[in-house]
Design a protein around this motif. Structure first.
Motif, PDB file in Angstrom:
ATOM      1  N   ASN A 287      71.921  89.920  81.356  1.00  0.00           N
ATOM      2  CA  ASN A 287      71.740  88.589  81.943  1.00  0.00           C
ATOM      3  C   ASN A 287      70.745  88.582  83.094  1.00  0.00           C
ATOM      4  O   ASN A 287      70.112  87.551  83.363  1.00  0.00           O
ATOM      5  CB  ASN A 287      73.080  88.038  82.431  1.00  0.00           C
ATOM      6  N   ASN A 288      70.581  89.722  83.774  1.00  0.00           N
ATOM      7  CA  ASN A 288      69.714  89.770  84.952  1.00  0.00           C
ATOM      8  C   ASN A 288      68.313  90.291  84.655  1.00  0.00           C
ATOM      9  O   ASN A 288      67.461  90.309  85.548  1.00  0.00           O
ATOM     10  CB  ASN A 288      70.359  90.641  86.042  1.00  0.00           C
TER      11      ASN A 288
ATOM     12  N   ASN B  47      67.197  87.345  69.276  1.00  0.00           N
ATOM     13  CA  ASN B  47      67.492  86.976  70.664  1.00  0.00           C
ATOM     14  C   ASN B  47      68.702  87.732  71.219  1.00  0.00           C
ATOM     15  O   ASN B  47      69.525  87.166  71.926  1.00  0.00           O
ATOM     16  CB  ASN B  47      67.709  85.460  70.778  1.00  0.00           C
TER      17      ASN B  47
ATOM     18  N   PRO C 155      63.227  87.571  81.342  1.00  0.00           N
ATOM     19  CA  PRO C 155      63.239  87.093  79.962  1.00  0.00           C
ATOM     20  C   PRO C 155      62.082  87.669  79.159  1.00  0.00           C
ATOM     21  O   PRO C 155      61.007  87.957  79.699  1.00  0.00           O
ATOM     22  CB  PRO C 155      63.109  85.571  80.111  1.00  0.00           C
TER      23      PRO C 155
ATOM     24  N   SER D 190      69.859  79.486  74.089  1.00  0.00           N
ATOM     25  CA  SER D 190      69.254  79.305  75.402  1.00  0.00           C
ATOM     26  C   SER D 190      69.343  80.574  76.237  1.00  0.00           C
ATOM     27  O   SER D 190      68.542  80.782  77.135  1.00  0.00           O
ATOM     28  CB  SER D 190      69.950  78.150  76.141  1.00  0.00           C
ATOM     29  N   GLU D 191      70.307  81.451  75.968  1.00  0.00           N
ATOM     30  CA  GLU D 191      70.455  82.679  76.725  1.00  0.00           C
ATOM     31  C   GLU D 191      70.411  83.880  75.790  1.00  0.00           C
ATOM     32  O   GLU D 191      70.964  83.863  74.698  1.00  0.00           O
ATOM     33  CB  GLU D 191      71.790  82.681  77.499  1.00  0.00           C
ATOM     34  N   HIS D 192      69.723  84.908  76.259  1.00  0.00           N
ATOM     35  CA  HIS D 192      69.677  86.163  75.515  1.00  0.00           C
ATOM     36  C   HIS D 192      71.068  86.803  75.554  1.00  0.00           C
ATOM     37  O   HIS D 192      71.720  86.819  76.587  1.00  0.00           O
ATOM     38  CB  HIS D 192      68.637  87.087  76.158  1.00  0.00           C
ATOM     39  N   GLN D 193      71.499  87.330  74.425  1.00  0.00           N
ATOM     40  CA  GLN D 193      72.867  87.827  74.309  1.00  0.00           C
ATOM     41  C   GLN D 193      72.901  89.349  74.163  1.00  0.00           C
ATOM     42  O   GLN D 193      71.979  89.959  73.614  1.00  0.00           O
ATOM     43  CB  GLN D 193      73.560  87.192  73.101  1.00  0.00           C
TER      44      GLN D 193
END
Length: 301
Positions: free
Chosen positions: A199-200, A270, A203, A172-175
């Motif tokens: 994180n900021n 991702n 996407p 669900s989140e890019h790492q």
């Protein structure tokens, strides 16, 4: 085509097939009554299939024995299989209980034994199948060969089922992914800043791969050191062996151009991976570039 079916009409044996749901769509109209949530499908024969009345009757018979589905599902259920030398013709129903027609492109199908172990896998291009209308059930024939078998052959009669291979969802989140050398050389504050940066960032679109500049500076040896964040928005790992790059300073003029050889360089699905590329002084077209603004990019082919 009728010879494709076994002569047995025992519905409990011939049509026992599991339903493999692919990405169910959220149901907002069905009531909470389990019976009301069942969806009916009608038999749909591809317009280019030339079948007899008797063959249609056999398909209708098998269709009537299928288990009920819920609204907003796509499923596949076996009908039968016929072996011919080193190939296996698998006849199956694809059902659509969405409120609209769907069109398949490439799908990967699995054949499983009674223990759920995959014994065959193959990807099919279903463009010729065309649109599958809403709330319909359409038969289709899938040809598997010996090369598609993963085990010791096709199981005995009725001891198998067919299913879609479901793709794994991306995290669900890019790492942020750091190479071991970066993990060892960066302090906690530097790592935190990189994590916050990733994180900021906006996407990525599905499958997008891009390069983001982090830092550019002239080193003690008058070489140009450029740190990039390589962002992989696809669901597959990528490996880079050679990366040609162009660098422009604030004037918009080409400042440096070179090709970098990389060893065992991989960016996981991702994830974003920082890396520093050094242009030797000999490759600099401008020995005193204006680094107040800059960009780096692969050259256009």
């Amino acid at each position: 085509m009728l010879s494709f079916f076994k002569k047995s009409t025992n519905s409990k044996d011939t049509n026992e097939a599991s339903v493999a749901v692919v990405e169910p769509v959220q149901d907002t109209d069905a009531s909470q009554d389990p019976v009301a949530q069942e969806a009916e499908t009608v038999l749909h024969i591809h317009p280019e299939w030339d079948i007899t009345v008797q063959e249609r009757y056999v398909y209708q018979f098998h269709h009537a024995q299928l288990p009920k589905l819920k609204p907003n599902q796509i499923s596949i259920s076996k009908i039968d299989v016929v072996s011919d030398d080193d190939s296996f013709m698998v006849n199956a129903f694809i059902r659509n209980t969405l409120s609209k027609s769907i069109r398949f492109e490439e799908v990967t199908l699995l054949l499983l034994d009674t223990e759920g172990t995959v014994f065959a896998r193959k990807t099919f291009d279903l463009e010729l199948m065309g649109d599958l209308p809403a709330n319909t059930c359409q038969p289709w024939i899938f040809l598997f060969s010996e090369e598609d078998l993963l085990g010791n052959g096709f199981p005995a009669e009725e001891e198998w089922r067919i299913a879609f291979e479901l793709k794994k969802k991306a995290p669900s989140e890019h790492q942020l992914m750091l190479h071991e050398s970066w993990e060892n050389s960066l302090n906690d504050m530097q790592k935190t800043r990189l994590y916050e940066m990733v994180n900021n960032l906006p996407p990525l679109t599905a499958g997008e791969i891009n390069f983001m500049g982090i830092e550019a500076r002239i080193g003690e040896n008058s070489d140009l050191s450029v740190t990039l964040l390589i962002r992989n928005g696809s669901d597959k790992d990528i490996k880079v062996e050679q990366l040609p790059l162009c660098f422009e300073d604030a004037s918009g003029e080409l400042t440096a151009k070179g090709a970098f050889q990389l060893t065992d360089f991989e960016v996981k699905a991702n994830t974003s991976k920082p890396w520093t590329f050094i242009f030797p002084e000999a490759l600099l077209l401008n020995k005193t570039p204006d680094l107040s603004a800059w960009k780096v990019y692969p050259p256009q082919s």
